[in-house]
Design an enzyme around this catalytic site. Sequence first.
Site, mmCIF file in Angstrom:
data_model
loop_
_atom_site.group_PDB
_atom_site.id
_atom_site.type_symbol
_atom_site.label_atom_id
_atom_site.label_comp_id
_atom_site.label_asym_id
_atom_site.label_seq_id
_atom_site.Cartn_x
_atom_site.Cartn_y
_atom_site.Cartn_z
ATOM 1 N N ILE A 18 -25.657 -33.222 -5.270
ATOM 2 C CA ILE A 18 -26.085 -31.852 -5.542
ATOM 3 C C ILE A 18 -27.225 -31.815 -6.546
ATOM 4 C CG2 ILE A 18 -25.350 -29.707 -6.645
ATOM 5 C CD1 ILE A 18 -22.573 -30.176 -5.327
ATOM 6 N N ASP A 37 -29.375 -38.670 -16.035
ATOM 7 C CA ASP A 37 -28.188 -39.209 -15.377
ATOM 8 C C ASP A 37 -27.726 -40.470 -16.094
ATOM 9 O OD1 ASP A 37 -27.083 -38.559 -12.251
ATOM 10 O OD2 ASP A 37 -26.401 -40.427 -13.173
ATOM 11 N N ASN A 90 -25.131 -29.847 -14.521
ATOM 12 C CA ASN A 90 -24.502 -30.209 -13.257
ATOM 13 C C ASN A 90 -23.494 -31.350 -13.361
ATOM 14 O OD1 ASN A 90 -24.284 -30.401 -10.271
ATOM 15 N ND2 ASN A 90 -25.379 -32.327 -10.580
ATOM 16 N N SER A 145 -16.731 -24.722 -9.778
ATOM 17 C CA SER A 145 -16.064 -25.267 -8.592
ATOM 18 C C SER A 145 -15.150 -24.213 -8.009
ATOM 19 C CB SER A 145 -15.238 -26.505 -8.963
ATOM 20 O OG SER A 145 -14.405 -26.901 -7.887
ATOM 21 N N TYR A 158 -9.214 -30.838 -13.886
ATOM 22 C CA TYR A 158 -10.494 -30.485 -13.272
ATOM 23 C C TYR A 158 -10.581 -28.979 -13.053
ATOM 24 C CZ TYR A 158 -14.353 -30.371 -9.936
ATOM 25 O OH TYR A 158 -15.535 -30.091 -9.293
ATOM 26 N N LYS A 162 -13.212 -26.385 -14.967
ATOM 27 C CA LYS A 162 -14.196 -25.595 -14.229
ATOM 28 C C LYS A 162 -13.959 -24.094 -14.411
ATOM 29 C CE LYS A 162 -16.716 -28.882 -12.538
ATOM 30 N NZ LYS A 162 -18.138 -29.034 -12.922
ATOM 31 N N ILE A 191 -18.415 -30.210 -0.461
ATOM 32 C CA ILE A 191 -19.805 -30.458 -0.107
ATOM 33 C C ILE A 191 -19.930 -31.915 0.338
ATOM 34 C CG2 ILE A 191 -22.187 -30.477 -0.919
ATOM 35 C CD1 ILE A 191 -20.929 -27.680 -0.766
ATOM 36 N N LEU A 192 -20.522 -32.134 1.488
ATOM 37 C CA LEU A 192 -20.625 -33.487 2.037
ATOM 38 C C LEU A 192 -21.784 -34.243 1.400
ATOM 39 C CD1 LEU A 192 -19.763 -33.035 5.820
ATOM 40 C CD2 LEU A 192 -18.298 -33.752 3.926
ATOM 41 N N THR A 193 -21.619 -34.552 0.131
ATOM 42 C CA THR A 193 -22.532 -35.465 -0.542
ATOM 43 C C THR A 193 -22.240 -36.879 -0.036
ATOM 44 O OG1 THR A 193 -20.968 -35.824 -2.343
ATOM 45 C CG2 THR A 193 -22.534 -34.003 -2.592
#
Length: 264
Positions: A18, A37, A90, A145, A158, A162, A191-193
Amino acid sequence: MGRVEGKIALVTGGASGIGLSAATLLTKEGAKVVIGDFNVEGATEAAERIIHSGGEAIGIFLDASKEDSIKKAVDITVEKYGKIDVLYNNVGLTNLQKDVDVVNMDLEEWDRLMNVNTKSVLLGSRYAIPHMIKAGGGSIINTASMAAFAGDATRSAYGASKAAVVNLTRYIAAQYGKNNIRCNSVAPGLILTPAAKNNMPEPVLSIFEKYNALPYHGEADDIGYTVLFLASDESKFITGQTIQVEGGHYMANPSIADFQALIG
Protein backbone atom coordinates in the site's frame (compact mmCIF):
# COMPACT_ATOMS: atom_id res chain seq x y z
CA MET A 1 -1.12 14.94 -14.02
CA GLY A 2 -0.85 17.59 -11.34
CA ARG A 3 -3.34 16.62 -8.63
CA VAL A 4 -0.64 17.15 -5.99
CA GLU A 5 1.76 19.24 -8.06
CA GLY A 6 4.51 20.81 -5.97
CA LYS A 7 3.56 19.06 -2.74
CA ILE A 8 6.16 17.35 -0.55
CA ALA A 9 5.15 14.04 1.00
CA LEU A 10 6.63 11.62 3.52
CA VAL A 11 5.30 8.08 3.18
CA THR A 12 6.18 5.66 5.96
CA GLY A 13 6.24 1.97 5.19
CA GLY A 14 6.56 2.89 1.54
CA ALA A 15 8.88 0.18 0.22
CA SER A 16 6.09 -2.20 -0.76
CA GLY A 17 2.36 -2.83 -0.87
CA ILE A 18 0.00 0.00 0.00
CA GLY A 19 2.77 2.46 0.87
CA LEU A 20 4.54 1.87 -2.42
CA SER A 21 1.30 2.36 -4.34
CA ALA A 22 0.64 5.66 -2.55
CA ALA A 23 4.19 6.90 -3.08
CA THR A 24 4.12 6.00 -6.77
CA LEU A 25 0.74 7.62 -7.43
CA LEU A 26 1.70 10.77 -5.53
CA THR A 27 4.81 11.21 -7.67
CA LYS A 28 2.87 10.54 -10.86
CA GLU A 29 0.60 13.43 -9.88
CA GLY A 30 3.44 15.87 -9.23
CA ALA A 31 4.52 15.38 -5.62
CA LYS A 32 8.07 14.84 -4.42
CA VAL A 33 8.13 11.91 -2.03
CA VAL A 34 10.37 10.66 0.75
CA ILE A 35 9.88 6.91 1.22
CA GLY A 36 10.71 5.78 4.74
CA ASP A 37 10.96 2.08 5.55
CA PHE A 38 12.75 -0.36 7.84
CA ASN A 39 13.69 -2.11 4.59
CA VAL A 40 15.96 0.70 3.43
CA GLU A 41 17.10 -1.25 0.38
CA GLY A 42 13.49 -1.65 -0.70
CA ALA A 43 12.82 2.04 -0.08
CA THR A 44 15.85 3.01 -2.15
CA GLU A 45 14.87 0.67 -4.97
CA ALA A 46 11.31 2.04 -4.95
CA ALA A 47 12.66 5.60 -5.20
CA GLU A 48 14.93 4.60 -8.07
CA ARG A 49 11.99 3.09 -9.98
CA ILE A 50 10.01 6.28 -9.45
CA ILE A 51 12.92 8.39 -10.71
CA HIS A 52 13.30 6.11 -13.73
CA SER A 53 9.62 6.75 -14.49
CA GLY A 54 10.10 10.52 -14.37
CA GLY A 55 9.12 11.24 -10.78
CA GLU A 56 11.13 12.51 -7.84
CA ALA A 57 11.69 10.49 -4.68
CA ILE A 58 14.31 9.41 -2.17
CA GLY A 59 14.38 6.30 0.02
CA ILE A 60 15.49 6.46 3.66
CA PHE A 61 15.65 4.19 6.69
CA LEU A 62 12.76 4.45 9.13
CA ASP A 63 12.19 2.41 12.27
CA ALA A 64 8.63 3.26 13.28
CA SER A 65 9.19 1.80 16.74
CA LYS A 66 11.78 4.48 17.54
CA GLU A 67 10.90 8.13 18.21
CA ASP A 68 14.26 9.46 17.06
CA SER A 69 13.97 7.61 13.75
CA ILE A 70 10.54 9.09 13.07
CA LYS A 71 11.77 12.59 13.92
CA LYS A 72 14.78 12.11 11.67
CA ALA A 73 12.56 11.08 8.75
CA VAL A 74 10.54 14.28 9.11
CA ASP A 75 13.71 16.35 9.46
CA ILE A 76 15.26 14.77 6.36
CA THR A 77 12.11 15.56 4.37
CA VAL A 78 12.18 19.22 5.39
CA GLU A 79 15.95 19.54 4.92
CA LYS A 80 15.76 17.99 1.45
CA TYR A 81 12.70 19.81 0.11
CA GLY A 82 12.15 22.78 2.45
CA LYS A 83 8.74 21.76 3.77
CA ILE A 84 6.31 18.89 4.29
CA ASP A 85 2.78 19.12 2.92
CA VAL A 86 1.64 15.51 3.22
CA LEU A 87 2.38 12.90 5.86
CA TYR A 88 1.15 9.38 5.23
CA ASN A 89 1.49 7.36 8.44
CA ASN A 90 1.27 3.91 6.92
CA VAL A 91 3.49 1.63 9.00
CA GLY A 92 1.59 -1.18 10.69
CA LEU A 93 2.30 -4.61 12.14
CA THR A 94 0.26 -7.71 12.82
CA ASN A 95 1.15 -11.12 14.23
CA LEU A 96 -1.31 -13.97 13.89
CA GLN A 97 0.70 -16.25 16.15
CA LYS A 98 1.05 -13.96 19.19
CA ASP A 99 -1.86 -11.53 18.80
CA VAL A 100 -4.79 -13.82 19.51
CA ASP A 101 -7.73 -13.67 21.92
CA VAL A 102 -7.61 -11.54 25.07
CA VAL A 103 -6.95 -14.39 27.51
CA ASN A 104 -4.10 -15.95 25.54
CA MET A 105 -2.51 -12.89 23.96
CA ASP A 106 1.21 -12.27 24.33
CA LEU A 107 1.31 -9.03 26.34
CA GLU A 108 4.66 -8.00 24.91
CA GLU A 109 3.03 -8.23 21.49
CA TRP A 110 0.24 -5.94 22.70
CA ASP A 111 2.84 -3.34 23.70
CA ARG A 112 4.74 -3.75 20.42
CA LEU A 113 1.66 -3.25 18.25
CA MET A 114 0.45 -0.28 20.25
CA ASN A 115 3.90 1.28 19.93
CA VAL A 116 4.24 0.77 16.19
CA ASN A 117 0.65 0.94 14.95
CA THR A 118 -0.58 3.80 17.14
CA LYS A 119 2.31 5.66 18.73
CA SER A 120 4.12 6.00 15.38
CA VAL A 121 1.06 7.89 14.07
CA LEU A 122 1.20 10.20 17.08
CA LEU A 123 4.94 10.80 16.70
CA GLY A 124 4.91 11.33 12.95
CA SER A 125 2.16 13.88 13.37
CA ARG A 126 3.84 15.46 16.40
CA TYR A 127 6.99 16.23 14.42
CA ALA A 128 5.35 17.10 11.09
CA ILE A 129 2.67 19.48 12.38
CA PRO A 130 4.99 22.37 13.38
CA HIS A 131 6.50 22.33 9.86
CA MET A 132 3.02 22.21 8.31
CA ILE A 133 1.95 25.19 10.39
CA LYS A 134 4.95 27.16 9.13
CA ALA A 135 4.09 26.19 5.55
CA GLY A 136 0.46 27.27 5.92
CA GLY A 137 -1.17 23.85 6.23
CA GLY A 138 -1.00 20.24 5.21
CA SER A 139 -2.68 16.86 5.05
CA ILE A 140 -2.02 13.98 7.43
CA ILE A 141 -3.29 10.57 6.37
CA ASN A 142 -3.23 7.52 8.59
CA THR A 143 -3.69 3.84 7.81
CA ALA A 144 -6.39 2.37 10.06
CA SER A 145 -8.13 -0.93 9.28
CA MET A 146 -11.53 -2.54 8.98
CA ALA A 147 -10.45 -4.32 12.18
CA ALA A 148 -11.10 -1.04 14.01
CA PHE A 149 -14.85 -1.31 13.49
CA ALA A 150 -15.84 -4.77 14.71
CA GLY A 151 -14.73 -7.47 17.11
CA ASP A 152 -13.08 -10.63 15.86
CA ALA A 153 -11.91 -14.02 17.10
CA THR A 154 -8.25 -13.01 17.02
CA ARG A 155 -5.86 -10.06 16.49
CA SER A 156 -7.17 -8.25 19.58
CA ALA A 157 -4.17 -5.91 19.86
CA TYR A 158 -4.18 -5.09 16.16
CA GLY A 159 -7.88 -4.18 16.21
CA ALA A 160 -7.48 -2.07 19.34
CA SER A 161 -4.43 -0.27 17.95
CA LYS A 162 -6.24 0.59 14.72
CA ALA A 163 -9.36 1.75 16.59
CA ALA A 164 -7.05 4.12 18.46
CA VAL A 165 -5.74 5.40 15.11
CA VAL A 166 -9.32 6.19 14.03
CA ASN A 167 -9.95 8.35 17.10
CA LEU A 168 -6.48 9.89 17.14
CA THR A 169 -7.24 11.00 13.59
CA ARG A 170 -10.27 12.91 14.90
CA TYR A 171 -8.25 14.51 17.69
CA ILE A 172 -5.54 15.73 15.33
CA ALA A 173 -8.18 17.09 12.96
CA ALA A 174 -9.96 18.91 15.79
CA GLN A 175 -6.83 20.36 17.33
CA TYR A 176 -5.09 21.63 14.19
CA GLY A 177 -7.88 22.34 11.72
CA LYS A 178 -7.62 26.10 12.34
CA ASN A 179 -4.00 25.82 11.21
CA ASN A 180 -5.27 24.54 7.85
CA ILE A 181 -4.11 21.02 8.67
CA ARG A 182 -6.44 18.21 7.73
CA CYS A 183 -6.19 14.69 9.16
CA ASN A 184 -8.02 11.66 7.80
CA SER A 185 -7.49 7.94 7.80
CA VAL A 186 -8.07 5.07 5.40
CA ALA A 187 -9.37 1.75 6.68
CA PRO A 188 -8.44 -1.03 4.25
CA GLY A 189 -10.17 -4.36 4.09
CA LEU A 190 -8.37 -7.38 2.73
CA ILE A 191 -5.97 -5.94 0.16
CA LEU A 192 -4.08 -8.28 -2.16
CA THR A 193 -0.62 -6.91 -1.60
CA PRO A 194 2.27 -9.24 -2.50
CA ALA A 195 2.55 -10.21 1.18
CA ALA A 196 -1.16 -11.07 1.36
CA LYS A 197 -1.02 -13.09 -1.84
CA ASN A 198 1.95 -15.07 -0.56
CA ASN A 199 0.70 -15.66 2.97
CA MET A 200 -3.09 -15.78 2.82
CA PRO A 201 -4.45 -19.31 2.23
CA GLU A 202 -7.21 -19.72 -0.34
CA PRO A 203 -9.90 -20.70 2.23
CA VAL A 204 -9.35 -17.36 4.02
CA LEU A 205 -9.56 -15.43 0.76
CA SER A 206 -12.81 -17.24 -0.01
CA ILE A 207 -14.33 -16.24 3.32
CA PHE A 208 -13.56 -12.57 2.71
CA GLU A 209 -14.95 -12.76 -0.81
CA LYS A 210 -18.12 -14.38 0.48
CA TYR A 211 -18.86 -11.53 2.87
CA ASN A 212 -17.72 -8.62 0.70
CA ALA A 213 -20.50 -6.78 -1.09
CA LEU A 214 -18.31 -6.67 -4.19
CA PRO A 215 -17.29 -9.86 -6.01
CA TYR A 216 -13.54 -9.26 -5.84
CA HIS A 217 -10.73 -8.35 -3.47
CA GLY A 218 -9.02 -5.01 -3.13
CA GLU A 219 -5.68 -4.11 -4.67
CA ALA A 220 -2.98 -1.82 -3.30
CA ASP A 221 -3.94 0.93 -5.74
CA ASP A 222 -7.46 1.02 -4.29
CA ILE A 223 -5.87 2.41 -1.13
CA GLY A 224 -3.22 4.37 -3.01
CA TYR A 225 -5.82 6.34 -4.97
CA THR A 226 -7.73 7.10 -1.76
CA VAL A 227 -4.53 8.44 -0.20
CA LEU A 228 -3.90 10.52 -3.33
CA PHE A 229 -7.39 12.02 -3.04
CA LEU A 230 -6.90 12.86 0.64
CA ALA A 231 -3.48 14.38 -0.09
CA SER A 232 -4.88 16.59 -2.84
CA ASP A 233 -6.90 19.79 -2.59
CA GLU A 234 -9.85 17.84 -4.01
CA SER A 235 -10.53 16.80 -0.40
CA LYS A 236 -9.92 20.23 1.14
CA PHE A 237 -13.22 20.20 3.08
CA ILE A 238 -12.80 16.69 4.46
CA THR A 239 -11.13 16.19 7.84
CA GLY A 240 -11.43 13.87 10.82
CA GLN A 241 -12.88 11.14 8.64
CA THR A 242 -12.02 7.49 8.13
CA ILE A 243 -12.76 6.18 4.66
CA GLN A 244 -13.43 2.46 4.73
CA VAL A 245 -12.04 0.89 1.56
CA GLU A 246 -13.12 -2.68 2.17
CA GLY A 247 -15.47 -3.79 -0.59
CA GLY A 248 -18.60 -3.30 1.49
CA HIS A 249 -17.55 -5.96 3.98
CA TYR A 250 -19.39 -4.25 6.84
CA MET A 251 -22.09 -2.52 4.81
CA ALA A 252 -24.89 -5.08 5.13
CA ASN A 253 -26.43 -7.53 7.56
CA PRO A 254 -23.61 -10.09 7.99
CA SER A 255 -25.97 -12.98 7.25
CA ILE A 256 -26.91 -11.68 3.79
CA ALA A 257 -24.39 -13.91 1.99
CA ASP A 258 -25.81 -17.00 3.67
CA PHE A 259 -29.38 -15.97 2.89
CA GLN A 260 -28.52 -15.27 -0.75
CA ALA A 261 -26.95 -18.71 -1.01
CA LEU A 262 -30.05 -20.28 0.58
CA ILE A 263 -32.44 -18.46 -1.73
CA GLY A 264 -30.29 -19.18 -4.76
